[in-house]
Design a protein around this motif. Structure first.
Motif, PDB file in Angstrom:
ATOM      1  N   ASN A  39       0.857  -1.170   0.000  1.00  0.00           N
ATOM      2  CA  ASN A  39       0.000   0.000   0.000  1.00  0.00           C
ATOM      3  C   ASN A  39       0.900   1.229   0.000  1.00  0.00           C
ATOM      4  O   ASN A  39       1.872   1.289   0.734  1.00  0.00           O
ATOM      5  N   PHE A  40       0.557   2.230  -0.775  1.00  0.00           N
ATOM      6  CA  PHE A  40       1.396   3.423  -0.917  1.00  0.00           C
ATOM      7  C   PHE A  40       1.057   4.509   0.099  1.00  0.00           C
ATOM      8  O   PHE A  40       1.522   5.636  -0.015  1.00  0.00           O
ATOM      9  N   PHE A  41       0.271   4.164   1.100  1.00  0.00           N
ATOM     10  CA  PHE A  41      -0.152   5.113   2.117  1.00  0.00           C
ATOM     11  C   PHE A  41       1.050   5.741   2.833  1.00  0.00           C
ATOM     12  O   PHE A  41       1.189   6.955   2.867  1.00  0.00           O
ATOM     13  N   TYR A  42       1.911   4.920   3.396  1.00  0.00           N
ATOM     14  CA  TYR A  42       3.030   5.445   4.182  1.00  0.00           C
ATOM     15  C   TYR A  42       4.047   6.221   3.351  1.00  0.00           C
ATOM     16  O   TYR A  42       4.480   7.302   3.778  1.00  0.00           O
ATOM     17  N   PRO A  43       4.439   5.728   2.178  1.00  0.00           N
ATOM     18  CA  PRO A  43       5.351   6.553   1.377  1.00  0.00           C
ATOM     19  C   PRO A  43       4.758   7.915   1.010  1.00  0.00           C
ATOM     20  O   PRO A  43       5.474   8.922   0.990  1.00  0.00           O
ATOM     21  N   SER A  44       3.452   7.970   0.744  1.00  0.00           N
ATOM     22  CA  SER A  44       2.858   9.255   0.360  1.00  0.00           C
ATOM     23  C   SER A  44       2.755  10.203   1.552  1.00  0.00           C
ATOM     24  O   SER A  44       2.957  11.409   1.405  1.00  0.00           O
ATOM     25  N   ILE A  45       2.471   9.678   2.738  1.00  0.00           N
ATOM     26  CA  ILE A  45       2.430  10.527   3.931  1.00  0.00           C
ATOM     27  C   ILE A  45       3.830  11.067   4.212  1.00  0.00           C
ATOM     28  O   ILE A  45       4.014  12.251   4.509  1.00  0.00           O
ATOM     29  N   LEU A  46       4.838  10.196   4.098  1.00  0.00           N
ATOM     30  CA  LEU A  46       6.222  10.649   4.271  1.00  0.00           C
ATOM     31  C   LEU A  46       6.565  11.715   3.230  1.00  0.00           C
ATOM     32  O   LEU A  46       7.191  12.721   3.546  1.00  0.00           O
ATOM     33  N   GLY A  47       6.133  11.502   1.993  1.00  0.00           N
ATOM     34  CA  GLY A  47       6.374  12.487   0.937  1.00  0.00           C
ATOM     35  C   GLY A  47       5.748  13.827   1.260  1.00  0.00           C
ATOM     36  O   GLY A  47       6.346  14.880   1.044  1.00  0.00           O
ATOM     37  N   ALA A  48       4.531  13.802   1.804  1.00  0.00           N
ATOM     38  CA  ALA A  48       3.852  15.054   2.167  1.00  0.00           C
ATOM     39  C   ALA A  48       4.614  15.784   3.266  1.00  0.00           C
ATOM     40  O   ALA A  48       4.792  17.003   3.202  1.00  0.00           O
ATOM     41  N   VAL A  49       5.089  15.043   4.254  1.00  0.00           N
ATOM     42  CA  VAL A  49       5.842  15.667   5.344  1.00  0.00           C
ATOM     43  C   VAL A  49       7.154  16.243   4.822  1.00  0.00           C
ATOM     44  O   VAL A  49       7.537  17.369   5.166  1.00  0.00           O
ATOM     45  N   LEU A  50       7.856  15.487   3.978  1.00  0.00           N
ATOM     46  CA  LEU A  50       9.110  15.992   3.415  1.00  0.00           C
ATOM     47  C   LEU A  50       8.866  17.240   2.569  1.00  0.00           C
ATOM     48  O   LEU A  50       9.633  18.202   2.625  1.00  0.00           O
ATOM     49  N   PHE A  51       7.805  17.236   1.778  1.00  0.00           N
ATOM     50  CA  PHE A  51       7.473  18.403   0.972  1.00  0.00           C
ATOM     51  C   PHE A  51       7.144  19.583   1.884  1.00  0.00           C
ATOM     52  O   PHE A  51       7.550  20.713   1.625  1.00  0.00           O
ATOM     53  N   GLY A  52       6.414  19.321   2.966  1.00  0.00           N
ATOM     54  CA  GLY A  52       6.118  20.370   3.940  1.00  0.00           C
ATOM     55  C   GLY A  52       7.376  20.929   4.573  1.00  0.00           C
ATOM     56  O   GLY A  52       7.486  22.135   4.817  1.00  0.00           O
ATOM     57  N   ILE A  53       8.358  20.067   4.833  1.00  0.00           N
ATOM     58  CA  ILE A  53       9.641  20.538   5.363  1.00  0.00           C
ATOM     59  C   ILE A  53      10.328  21.428   4.332  1.00  0.00           C
ATOM     60  O   ILE A  53      10.929  22.450   4.687  1.00  0.00           O
ATOM     61  N   GLY A  54      10.231  21.059   3.059  1.00  0.00           N
ATOM     62  CA  GLY A  54      10.785  21.919   2.000  1.00  0.00           C
ATOM     63  C   GLY A  54      10.135  23.290   2.007  1.00  0.00           C
ATOM     64  O   GLY A  54      10.814  24.317   1.890  1.00  0.00           O
ATOM     65  N   ILE A  55       8.818  23.333   2.179  1.00  0.00           N
ATOM     66  CA  ILE A  55       8.117  24.616   2.263  1.00  0.00           C
ATOM     67  C   ILE A  55       8.586  25.388   3.493  1.00  0.00           C
ATOM     68  O   ILE A  55       8.852  26.594   3.421  1.00  0.00           O
ATOM     69  N   ALA A  56       8.720  24.694   4.621  1.00  0.00           N
ATOM     70  CA  ALA A  56       9.169  25.346   5.847  1.00  0.00           C
ATOM     71  C   ALA A  56      10.564  25.943   5.677  1.00  0.00           C
ATOM     72  O   ALA A  56      10.828  27.064   6.131  1.00  0.00           O
ATOM     73  N   LEU A  57      11.453  25.216   5.025  1.00  0.00           N
ATOM     74  CA  LEU A  57      12.802  25.727   4.790  1.00  0.00           C
ATOM     75  C   LEU A  57      12.784  26.930   3.856  1.00  0.00           C
ATOM     76  O   LEU A  57      13.559  27.877   4.021  1.00  0.00           O
ATOM     77  N   THR A  58      11.894  26.907   2.868  1.00  0.00           N
ATOM     78  CA  THR A  58      11.761  28.043   1.958  1.00  0.00           C
ATOM     79  C   THR A  58      11.246  29.271   2.709  1.00  0.00           C
ATOM     80  O   THR A  58      11.745  30.385   2.503  1.00  0.00           O
ATOM     81  N   ILE A  59      10.268  29.059   3.585  1.00  0.00           N
ATOM     82  CA  ILE A  59       9.761  30.168   4.407  1.00  0.00           C
ATOM     83  C   ILE A  59      10.895  30.738   5.248  1.00  0.00           C
ATOM     84  O   ILE A  59      11.069  31.954   5.344  1.00  0.00           O
ATOM     85  N   GLU A  60      11.691  29.859   5.847  1.00  0.00           N
ATOM     86  CA  GLU A  60      12.803  30.313   6.683  1.00  0.00           C
ATOM     87  C   GLU A  60      13.814  31.106   5.857  1.00  0.00           C
ATOM     88  O   GLU A  60      14.354  32.109   6.314  1.00  0.00           O
ATOM     89  N   PHE A  61      14.056  30.659   4.629  1.00  0.00           N
ATOM     90  CA  PHE A  61      15.011  31.359   3.767  1.00  0.00           C
ATOM     91  C   PHE A  61      14.569  32.788   3.494  1.00  0.00           C
ATOM     92  O   PHE A  61      15.373  33.711   3.491  1.00  0.00           O
TER      93      PHE A  61
END
Length: 122
Positions: A39-61
């Protein structure tokens, strides 16, 4: 004004790339040679969190303040919203095959993530 950090930008792009790869796991797993999952549930949730971290880092920049504050509230909101949004997509359109108590727990989690983010933005 704080000094822009190249490491911050590189870290953000790495998180965006890893997030997209995880979100697209069913399409990229065979090409990458990584183990298949049932099931691709866990990889997609991890992907969403990683993408959110990317957004957070961009905000910080782009943050104008100086001083060490970490990713701050905007980063937390970005991570919560991306994770919560992908979880809601799974709950609405995914075939999770879990009992009703599992759906109740996951809906509660998704709504909590969205509500706390809304409160933090308010």
């Amino acid at each position: 004004m704080k000094k822009p950090s190249i490491a911050l930008v590189v870290d953000a792009f790495v998180n965006y790339a890893l997030g997209v790869l995880c979100l697209l796991y069913p399409l990229v797993a065979p090409a990458l040679g990584v183990p298949p999952v049932e099931n691709f549930f866990y990889p997609s949730i991890l992907g969403a969190v990683l993408f959110g971290i990317g957004i957070a880092l961009t905000i910080e920049f782009f943050r104008k303040d100086s001083g060490p504050v970490g990713l701050g509230l905007g980063g937390a909101v970005a991570i919560n919203l991306t994770g919560g949004a992908v979880l809601i997509l799974w709950l609405v359109w995914g075939d999770l095959g879990i009992p009703a108590r599992g759906y109740a727990f996951l809906w509660g989690l998704a709504l909590l993530l969205i509500l706390i983010s809304g409160y933090e933005l308010y």
